[in-house]
Design a protein around this motif. Structure first.
Motif, PDB file in Angstrom:
ATOM      1  N   ALA A 268       0.830  -1.212   0.000  1.00 16.91           N
ATOM      2  CA  ALA A 268       0.000   0.000   0.000  1.00 16.91           C
ATOM      3  C   ALA A 268       0.863   1.261   0.000  1.00 16.91           C
ATOM      4  CB  ALA A 268      -0.928  -0.005   1.216  1.00 16.91           C
ATOM      5  N   GLU A 269       1.941   1.251   0.764  1.00 15.31           N
ATOM      6  CA  GLU A 269       2.820   2.432   0.813  1.00 15.31           C
ATOM      7  C   GLU A 269       3.485   2.679  -0.538  1.00 15.31           C
ATOM      8  OE1 GLU A 269       3.929   2.324   5.605  1.00 15.31           O
ATOM      9  OE2 GLU A 269       5.260   1.339   4.153  1.00 15.31           O
ATOM     10  N   ALA A 270       3.860   1.586  -1.212  1.00 12.62           N
ATOM     11  CA  ALA A 270       4.470   1.727  -2.549  1.00 12.62           C
ATOM     12  C   ALA A 270       3.464   2.314  -3.539  1.00 12.62           C
ATOM     13  CB  ALA A 270       4.967   0.365  -3.039  1.00 12.62           C
ATOM     14  N   ILE A 271       2.210   1.833  -3.484  1.00 14.45           N
ATOM     15  CA  ILE A 271       1.182   2.318  -4.418  1.00 14.45           C
ATOM     16  C   ILE A 271       0.785   3.757  -4.079  1.00 14.45           C
ATOM     17  CG2 ILE A 271      -1.221   1.943  -5.170  1.00 14.45           C
ATOM     18  CD1 ILE A 271      -0.630  -1.069  -5.086  1.00 14.45           C
ATOM     19  N   GLN A 272       0.723   4.064  -2.794  1.00 14.12           N
ATOM     20  CA  GLN A 272       0.457   5.431  -2.322  1.00 14.12           C
ATOM     21  C   GLN A 272       1.487   6.404  -2.948  1.00 14.12           C
ATOM     22  OE1 GLN A 272       1.311   5.703   1.890  1.00 14.12           O
ATOM     23  NE2 GLN A 272      -0.415   7.062   2.295  1.00 14.12           N
ATOM     24  N   GLN A 273       2.744   5.961  -2.965  1.00 10.82           N
ATOM     25  CA  GLN A 273       3.830   6.774  -3.545  1.00 10.82           C
ATOM     26  C   GLN A 273       3.647   6.940  -5.058  1.00 10.82           C
ATOM     27  OE1 GLN A 273       6.009   8.358  -1.703  1.00 10.82           O
ATOM     28  NE2 GLN A 273       6.998   9.261  -3.491  1.00 10.82           N
ATOM     29  N   MET A 274       3.217   5.880  -5.735  1.00 13.02           N
ATOM     30  CA  MET A 274       2.990   5.946  -7.192  1.00 13.02           C
ATOM     31  C   MET A 274       1.881   6.945  -7.516  1.00 13.02           C
ATOM     32  SD  MET A 274       3.201   1.866  -8.007  1.00 13.02           S
ATOM     33  CE  MET A 274       4.723   0.974  -7.661  1.00 13.02           C
ATOM     34  N   TRP A 275       0.795   6.904  -6.732  1.00 12.66           N
ATOM     35  CA  TRP A 275      -0.310   7.847  -6.971  1.00 12.66           C
ATOM     36  C   TRP A 275       0.149   9.287  -6.748  1.00 12.66           C
ATOM     37  CZ3 TRP A 275      -4.020   4.271  -3.810  1.00 12.66           C
ATOM     38  CH2 TRP A 275      -4.515   3.260  -4.657  1.00 12.66           C
ATOM     39  N   LYS A 276       1.038   9.472  -5.775  1.00  8.93           N
ATOM     40  CA  LYS A 276       1.576  10.809  -5.499  1.00  8.93           C
ATOM     41  C   LYS A 276       2.435  11.277  -6.678  1.00  8.93           C
ATOM     42  CE  LYS A 276       2.833  14.389  -2.979  1.00  8.93           C
ATOM     43  NZ  LYS A 276       1.884  15.517  -2.891  1.00  8.93           N
ATOM     44  N   GLU A 277       3.309  10.377  -7.160  1.00  9.94           N
ATOM     45  CA  GLU A 277       4.237  10.755  -8.235  1.00  9.94           C
ATOM     46  C   GLU A 277       3.532  10.955  -9.571  1.00  9.94           C
ATOM     47  OE1 GLU A 277       7.342   7.817  -8.280  1.00  9.94           O
ATOM     48  OE2 GLU A 277       8.045   8.428  -6.273  1.00  9.94           O
ATOM     49  N   VAL A 278       2.609  10.061  -9.907  1.00  9.35           N
ATOM     50  CA  VAL A 278       1.973  10.124 -11.237  1.00  9.35           C
ATOM     51  C   VAL A 278       0.829  11.142 -11.263  1.00  9.35           C
ATOM     52  CG1 VAL A 278       0.719   8.801 -13.010  1.00  9.35           C
ATOM     53  CG2 VAL A 278       2.624   7.745 -11.778  1.00  9.35           C
ATOM     54  N   LEU A 279      -0.017  11.127 -10.227  1.00  7.82           N
ATOM     55  CA  LEU A 279      -1.231  11.949 -10.256  1.00  7.82           C
ATOM     56  C   LEU A 279      -1.154  13.191  -9.363  1.00  7.82           C
ATOM     57  CD1 LEU A 279      -3.815   9.005 -10.035  1.00  7.82           C
ATOM     58  CD2 LEU A 279      -2.960  10.118 -12.112  1.00  7.82           C
ATOM     59  N   GLY A 280      -0.153  13.206  -8.476  1.00 10.10           N
ATOM     60  CA  GLY A 280      -0.046  14.353  -7.557  1.00 10.10           C
ATOM     61  C   GLY A 280      -1.097  14.327  -6.458  1.00 10.10           C
ATOM     62  N   VAL A 281      -1.596  13.111  -6.113  1.00 15.51           N
ATOM     63  CA  VAL A 281      -2.656  12.993  -5.109  1.00 15.51           C
ATOM     64  C   VAL A 281      -2.088  12.381  -3.827  1.00 15.51           C
ATOM     65  CG1 VAL A 281      -4.893  11.939  -4.570  1.00 15.51           C
ATOM     66  CG2 VAL A 281      -4.388  12.586  -6.892  1.00 15.51           C
ATOM     67  N   ASP A 282      -2.455  12.967  -2.704  1.00 14.73           N
ATOM     68  CA  ASP A 282      -2.105  12.376  -1.407  1.00 14.73           C
ATOM     69  C   ASP A 282      -3.241  11.465  -0.967  1.00 14.73           C
ATOM     70  OD1 ASP A 282       0.446  13.582  -0.678  1.00 14.73           O
ATOM     71  OD2 ASP A 282      -0.654  15.477  -0.720  1.00 14.73           O
ATOM     72  N   VAL A 283      -2.960  10.169  -0.866  1.00 15.76           N
ATOM     73  CA  VAL A 283      -3.968   9.198  -0.428  1.00 15.76           C
ATOM     74  C   VAL A 283      -3.622   8.777   0.996  1.00 15.76           C
ATOM     75  CG1 VAL A 283      -4.909   6.879  -0.817  1.00 15.76           C
ATOM     76  CG2 VAL A 283      -4.452   8.387  -2.761  1.00 15.76           C
ATOM     77  N   LYS A 284      -4.625   8.794   1.863  1.00 12.15           N
ATOM     78  CA  LYS A 284      -4.419   8.414   3.263  1.00 12.15           C
ATOM     79  C   LYS A 284      -4.524   6.903   3.393  1.00 12.15           C
ATOM     80  CE  LYS A 284      -6.589   9.181   7.772  1.00 12.15           C
ATOM     81  NZ  LYS A 284      -7.957   9.222   8.288  1.00 12.15           N
ATOM     82  N   LEU A 285      -3.596   6.305   4.154  1.00 11.55           N
ATOM     83  CA  LEU A 285      -3.609   4.865   4.357  1.00 11.55           C
ATOM     84  C   LEU A 285      -4.162   4.546   5.741  1.00 11.55           C
ATOM     85  CD1 LEU A 285      -2.827   1.995   3.495  1.00 11.55           C
ATOM     86  CD2 LEU A 285      -0.492   2.481   4.257  1.00 11.55           C
TER      87      LEU A 285
END
Length: 333
Positions: A191-208
């Motif tokens: 989840a942390e790895a995917i959270q980072q991908m969403w941040k890098e690609v889409l610029g979105v902060d997702v809460k885990l």
């Protein structure tokens, strides 16, 4: 035969004393008694290393060490099993009430990076849900371009499209987004790895967020968060057990709140189809709706089973996800 079952502790199985000697396909068990201990992966692996268990799964955090260890690496076996790891969306909760936004989040996941850098257990990046190897399921040979692959440019484009239309073009206007997983170290790392991908690609902060398994299952049944994780392993090795039994609009296993009459029609028709190649095409069309057109889920990887076994245990390895032939095991000491 079951001798004892102590809830949340262990199960003791003993060889059936009345089993006939003359059935070659189902031989009389060679091991008199087997104890199954109910432990999470990390404590079970610690018990294996201490010499108290003869077989254990390898926790994600230990894989590099096991592969590098001269003794443990000899006891390690990685083999495919018929299971799929995926994230689901609650399609009723913004911003995922829009299929384009769901697809953007799916295309932003670099599955290859996850299996190579996070899970490291020989898993295969999943492009769709029904794992290849199941009867009538699409395979990478028959359908190399089916489903979803990592495509950051298309992900950005779809994301920006929905952002402009519905959220004034500003990420700050998106509702807070939560990804929930059950409280297991491996799931949290993924989840942390995917959270980072969403941040890098889409610029979105997702809460885990994490929850203990029993609470988590209740959450999925009552009020699933925007994004959540699950895995599915076969009950019987056929594509219908994945597609119809999990994502049919009326299925109790479908926590997405998504349903599509065309998907339902395709999986019903495929189950009646006697020609396996025709059935495979119908399942491929259903997969296209599930993971691409409607993007109700994010397929992440097709599982392997990563286990260590003491050298004196002679055992079988089932591809069917845990349906082991324990009666064929032996101890040689």
């Amino acid at each position: 035969v079951m001798k004892e079952w102590v809830h949340d502790s262990h199960i003791v199985m003993v060889a059936n004393p009345f089993w006939p000697d003359n059935i070659p396909s189902v031989p009389k068990p060679k091991i008199e008694e087997i104890v199954f201990r109910m432990l999470d992966e990390s404590p079970a692996f610690a018990e294996y290393e201490a010499g108290n268990l003869d077989v254990a799964g390898v926790p994600l955090s230990e894989i590099d060490r096991v592969k590098a260890d001269p003794k443990l690496s000899q006891e390690l076996k990685i083999a495919p099993i018929l299971c799929t790891y995926y994230y689901g969306f609650n399609v009723t909760k913004p911003p995922f009430d829009d299929a384009r936004m769901r697809l953007a989040f799916s295309l932003a996941v670099d599955r290859k990076a996850i299996v190579e850098n996070v899970t490291k257990g020989g898993q295969e990046p999943a492009q769709w849900f029904s794992r290849p190897g199941l009867q009538a399921a699409p395979t990478l040979q028959t359908h190399p371009n089916l489903g979803v692959k990592y495509d950051p440019e298309r992900a950005k484009q779809l994301f920006q499209e929905v952002l402009k239309e519905k959220y004034g073009g500003d990420v700050k206007n998106l509702p807070p987004i939560t990804l929930m997983v059950n409280q297991v170290e491996g799931h949290i790392k993924i989840a942390e790895a995917i959270q980072q991908m969403w941040k890098e690609v889409l610029g979105v902060d997702v809460k885990l967020e994490t929850q203990e398994w029993k609470v988590y299952l209740k959450t999925l049944q009552t009020d699933p968060p925007q994004i959540w994780r699950l895995g599915w392993c076969q009950d019987y090795p056929h594509a219908s057990n994945f597609l119809k039994d999990v994502f049919y609009s009326t299925s109790d296993n479908n926590h997405t709140k998504w349903g599509n009459p065309e998907f339902d029609r395709l999986v019903d028709q495929a189950l009646r189809e006697t020609d396996e190649n025709k059935a495979r095409e119908l399942y491929a069309q259903a997969e296209d709706i599930l993971v691409a057109k409607d993007a109700a889920i994010i397929p992440i990887y097709w599982y392997t089973r990563v286990t260590v076994t003491k050298p004196y245990v002679k055992r079988t390895f089932s591809v069917l996800g845990g349906l082991e032939h324990i009666e064929k095991w032996d101890i040689q000491q």
